[in-house]
Design a protein around this motif. Sequence first.
Motif, PDB file in Angstrom:
ATOM      1  N   VAL A 219       0.852  -1.192   0.000  1.00 27.46           N
ATOM      2  CA  VAL A 219       0.000   0.000   0.000  1.00 27.46           C
ATOM      3  C   VAL A 219       0.893   1.248   0.000  1.00 27.46           C
ATOM      4  N   GLY A 220       0.594   2.183  -0.894  1.00 32.03           N
ATOM      5  CA  GLY A 220       1.337   3.438  -0.933  1.00 32.03           C
ATOM      6  C   GLY A 220       2.644   3.384  -1.685  1.00 32.03           C
ATOM      7  N   ALA A 221       2.953   2.242  -2.332  1.00 28.09           N
ATOM      8  CA  ALA A 221       4.223   2.128  -3.049  1.00 28.09           C
ATOM      9  C   ALA A 221       4.231   2.965  -4.321  1.00 28.09           C
ATOM     10  N   GLY A 222       3.037   3.196  -4.900  1.00 29.58           N
ATOM     11  CA  GLY A 222       2.970   4.034  -6.091  1.00 29.58           C
ATOM     12  C   GLY A 222       2.657   3.288  -7.365  1.00 29.58           C
ATOM     13  N   LYS A 223       1.933   2.158  -7.265  1.00 33.17           N
ATOM     14  CA  LYS A 223       1.587   1.402  -8.475  1.00 33.17           C
ATOM     15  C   LYS A 223       0.733   2.244  -9.420  1.00 33.17           C
ATOM     16  N   SER A 224      -0.331   2.831  -8.876  1.00 30.37           N
ATOM     17  CA  SER A 224      -1.235   3.631  -9.705  1.00 30.37           C
ATOM     18  C   SER A 224      -0.531   4.875 -10.236  1.00 30.37           C
ATOM     19  N   SER A 225       0.309   5.472  -9.407  1.00 28.72           N
ATOM     20  CA  SER A 225       1.058   6.650  -9.850  1.00 28.72           C
ATOM     21  C   SER A 225       2.033   6.283 -10.959  1.00 28.72           C
ATOM     22  N   PHE A 226       2.615   5.090 -10.862  1.00 25.43           N
ATOM     23  CA  PHE A 226       3.536   4.640 -11.903  1.00 25.43           C
ATOM     24  C   PHE A 226       2.805   4.519 -13.232  1.00 25.43           C
ATOM     25  N   PHE A 227       1.587   3.927 -13.207  1.00 26.69           N
ATOM     26  CA  PHE A 227       0.808   3.848 -14.437  1.00 26.69           C
ATOM     27  C   PHE A 227       0.502   5.250 -14.964  1.00 26.69           C
ATOM     28  N   ASN A 228       0.076   6.157 -14.084  1.00 26.25           N
ATOM     29  CA  ASN A 228      -0.241   7.518 -14.512  1.00 26.25           C
ATOM     30  C   ASN A 228       0.961   8.196 -15.163  1.00 26.25           C
ATOM     31  N   SER A 229       2.145   7.917 -14.625  1.00 26.57           N
ATOM     32  CA  SER A 229       3.361   8.508 -15.201  1.00 26.57           C
ATOM     33  C   SER A 229       3.610   7.983 -16.608  1.00 26.57           C
ATOM     34  N   ILE A 230       3.502   6.658 -16.785  1.00 28.23           N
ATOM     35  CA  ILE A 230       3.702   6.064 -18.108  1.00 28.23           C
ATOM     36  C   ILE A 230       2.656   6.587 -19.081  1.00 28.23           C
ATOM     37  N   ASN A 231       1.412   6.641 -18.638  1.00 26.11           N
ATOM     38  CA  ASN A 231       0.336   7.115 -19.501  1.00 26.11           C
ATOM     39  C   ASN A 231       0.553   8.571 -19.901  1.00 26.11           C
TER      40      ASN A 231
END
Length: 393
Positions: A219-231
């Motif tokens: 939790v909080g590692a940044g999985k969703s943020s990582f996708f947002n960055s790639i996108n």
Amino acid sequence: MNKHKVRDVTVNTLTSNLPEDKRKQLCALLGDVDLTLLYKASVHGYNASAFHQRCDRQGPTLLVAYNSSGYIFGGYTSVDFTQSGQYIADEDIFLFCFQGKIPVCMKLNSGYNARLDDTGVPSFGQQLYFCYNNQPMVYNQGVSAFTVNTAIMYGNDTQLSECEVYKVEQSTQVKFEVKPWRSVLWTAERREELMEMIRNYKPLTSSVSHIRILMIGPVGAGKSSFFNSINSIFMGRITSKAMSGSAGTSLTTQFRTYPIKDGREGKPLPFVLCDTMGLEEQSGAGLDIEDISSILQGQIPDRYKFNPVTSFQPDEQKSSRPASLQEKIHCVVYVIDATKISLMSEKLEEKLSAIRRKVNSLGAGGELSVGCAGVLCFTGEELQSGAGAGAEL
């Protein structure tokens, strides 16, 4: 001469005469050690009693002598000074001097005792005596325990300006590599080259048109943020398609599959990022390991809402038809916050290990082996690293 502080084991902090560059060279010569200054003749006296009072029973020691001609030389013994009156055998004993910036060692010749452990001043091989006759002098008695050229070792200048003895201990300090683990030239040209490689990538297996990449992490590692960055990179603007932020529990509660387009009107790229609920250390919280198994085998549909208490139960009618290779996961990415690795609990480490074993067991025996068993992605301080490639994709 550059001076620095060295820890004194008794009362005060003594100032060492040993230049920092030569200290580092001697420490490396002795095998990654720390030096603690025990005895300094100009402070404690050029006499045997002061030397033994501070240096006896201190374990391995390094003697460093200086003369007015600028020579730095001395000797090392791995056996304690104890005033036992016995001849000492010490295979590690040596004398040293500096030729320019390089330390040169002189080992004990065969057939000689390392030293006599008496009440006198420090000596090596009953040949080279320091603080001789309780004076600031070095004296070479002329025996051949060590092959010594006094002109090279101390310029035949026997008058000492200082004599220091250091306690030698194995270093307990953790050493960190200060240089990057790899050199990457981040330029606009290199960025475009990497993006073009991704655009043009094609799986070798004809039945797979898009690689499905599963992101797993605490939790909080940044999985969703990582996708947002790639996108955002491929869209050419800031996007926030996946819900992201900071919270005590996972903001992602559904299994989501995110195709990525090459620009607003561009064609889909040859991979799909799959986001999951975050891992938590407590049982019955966060993503269940059995759910990961179902995701890997392509059984969980997009937008399925996870239940931390109960793992996914596939529909009997749908489960009778095995998922196609296109529907399965081809690569697993472990997303870790690089700023919190040292704070990760043992329970969470155990859960990550269990997941890795599960991934490996599923990937080793069949069609899942078309991908890679695991890729690390570090988030946090803008640190990202990837390794591995599909064996067939």
